[in-house]
Enzyme design. Sequence first.
Site, PDB file in Angstrom:
ATOM      1  N   ASP A 268       0.930  -1.292   0.335  1.00  0.00           N
ATOM      2  CA  ASP A 268       0.091  -0.026  -0.019  1.00  0.00           C
ATOM      3  C   ASP A 268       0.880   1.142  -0.096  1.00  0.00           C
ATOM      4  O   ASP A 268       2.241   1.216   0.187  1.00  0.00           O
ATOM      5  CB  ASP A 268      -0.929   0.092   1.248  1.00  0.00           C
ATOM      6  CG  ASP A 268      -0.422  -0.375   2.390  1.00  0.00           C
ATOM      7  OD1 ASP A 268       0.962  -0.609   2.546  1.00  0.00           O
ATOM      8  OD2 ASP A 268      -1.011  -0.839   3.386  1.00  0.00           O
TER       9      ASP A 268
ATOM     10  N   GLU B 165      -9.289  -1.728   5.301  1.00  0.00           N
ATOM     11  CA  GLU B 165     -10.329  -1.524   6.610  1.00  0.00           C
ATOM     12  C   GLU B 165     -11.467  -2.212   6.934  1.00  0.00           C
ATOM     13  O   GLU B 165     -11.889  -3.061   5.767  1.00  0.00           O
ATOM     14  CB  GLU B 165     -10.697   0.110   6.551  1.00  0.00           C
ATOM     15  CG  GLU B 165      -9.363   0.817   6.401  1.00  0.00           C
ATOM     16  CD  GLU B 165      -8.720   1.174   7.816  1.00  0.00           C
ATOM     17  OE1 GLU B 165      -8.620   0.253   8.548  1.00  0.00           O
ATOM     18  OE2 GLU B 165      -7.648   2.151   7.880  1.00  0.00           O
TER      19      GLU B 165
ATOM     20  N   ASP C 218      -7.267  -2.817  14.101  1.00  0.00           N
ATOM     21  CA  ASP C 218      -8.680  -3.121  13.631  1.00  0.00           C
ATOM     22  C   ASP C 218      -8.576  -4.351  12.794  1.00  0.00           C
ATOM     23  O   ASP C 218      -9.787  -4.866  12.290  1.00  0.00           O
ATOM     24  CB  ASP C 218      -9.544  -1.936  12.993  1.00  0.00           C
ATOM     25  CG  ASP C 218      -8.862  -1.411  11.968  1.00  0.00           C
ATOM     26  OD1 ASP C 218      -7.642  -2.258  11.292  1.00  0.00           O
ATOM     27  OD2 ASP C 218      -9.338  -0.238  11.408  1.00  0.00           O
TER      28      ASP C 218
HETATM   29  N1  GLP Z   1      -1.096  -0.119   5.931  1.00  0.00           N
HETATM   30  C1  GLP Z   1      -0.092  -0.245   7.020  1.00  0.00           C
HETATM   31  C2  GLP Z   1      -0.462  -1.880   7.518  1.00  0.00           C
HETATM   32  O1  GLP Z   1       0.033  -2.528   6.327  1.00  0.00           O
HETATM   33  C3  GLP Z   1       0.251  -2.193   8.599  1.00  0.00           C
HETATM   34  O2  GLP Z   1       0.073  -3.449   8.903  1.00  0.00           O
HETATM   35  C4  GLP Z   1      -0.351  -1.391   9.830  1.00  0.00           C
HETATM   36  C5  GLP Z   1       0.242  -1.544  11.005  1.00  0.00           C
HETATM   37  O3  GLP Z   1       1.666  -1.055  11.509  1.00  0.00           O
HETATM   38  P1  GLP Z   1       2.252  -1.453  12.744  1.00  0.00           P
HETATM   39  O4  GLP Z   1       2.963  -2.941  12.157  1.00  0.00           O
HETATM   40  O5  GLP Z   1       3.291  -0.140  12.741  1.00  0.00           O
HETATM   41  O6  GLP Z   1       1.563  -1.563  13.904  1.00  0.00           O
HETATM   42  O7  GLP Z   1       0.016   0.072   9.491  1.00  0.00           O
HETATM   43  C6  GLP Z   1      -0.598   0.451   8.362  1.00  0.00           C
HETATM   44  O8  GLP Z   1      -2.006   0.855   8.511  1.00  0.00           O
END
Ligand code: GLP
Length: 313
Positions: A72, A148, A141
């Site tokens: 993403d 989402e 979430d």
């Molecule tokens: N789009 C990304 C996700 O791909 C990732 O998994 C998430 C969790 O991030 P973290 O690993 O820092 O908790 O962050 C963002 O939302």
Amino acid sequence: MRLILRDDPAAVGEYTANYICKRINEFNATPQRPFVLGLPTGSSPIPTYKVLIRMVKEGKLSFKNVITFNMDEYVGLPRDHPESYHTFMFREFFSHIDIPPSQVHLLDGTAADLIGECANYEALIRSVGGIELFLGGIGEDGHIAFNEPGSSLKSRTRIKTLAYDTILANARFFGNDITAVPRMALTVGVGTVLDSREVVVVVTGQRKALALSKAIEEGVNHLWTLSALQHHPWALIVADGDATLELRVKTVRYFRSIERVQDEVEAHHAELRARGVTAGVGGSLGVAGLLGHGSYSSNEVQGALVPSGLEDV
Ligand SMILES: N[C@@H]1[C@@H](O)[C@H](O)[C@@H](COP(=O)(O)O)O[C@@H]1O
């Protein structure tokens, strides 16, 4: 689905990196037949990236014949913005390994035609034969990539509006200024992830505990998009102790016992190999199927090695 449990994020990173290294090395990638790897951003995969970098530096792994696709990217952030996922990936990973930059793919959140950008990304993935292994993380979430809650479980790469909780969670990367966090992102879809031949997801920290329990102890539900992995034939979640806090004791014990049996099978396998027992196709597979694809499982019934056609996923 398999769940591997390790004590802390560093141990999760060690396990996951070893797993990916094994897959890439077994694949014997060539320029004509590259290994196609899907990758995430976030803090969760950083320990894995650190170990992969170490492996490249030690000469145990090479990304020369690996093509990557990131999950993403924020809409509206230029690639050189310090918090773009493009910047993150080069800072945390690509700049430290031997991958040719031309083999790295990230969505462009500043493209004039965002819909076209997403369609092209899907086409590009198809043109290289699809993704072999998609590594992922999750949001609090339960979102995978930026899918989402409420995302279609058949969704493809598209523009996605971010949940307010995600904006709040990601504000820490923008000087805790909520207004600075982009409201939209381009993301591969749940369907895109499910199309890859293998999915490996790292889940660490107490903040992810509820999402993990929803995704693996309850039914498939678009409100916890990680749960779609229940429909994937070859999915692996690697979690740390804190992420298991909402799981039932029974669930944790079950997955631990599976791993223990797998270790026994592997030890038995090693012993048979040491005794010079060669692989042959047996009838009943006994405890076969506890090892990875393409490997051999010991057949407790016949005492011989049999190619593993079954997977304990
Ligand atoms: N789009 C990304 C996700 O791909 C990732 O998994 C998430 C969790 O991030 P973290 O690993 O820092 O908790 O962050 C963002 O939302």
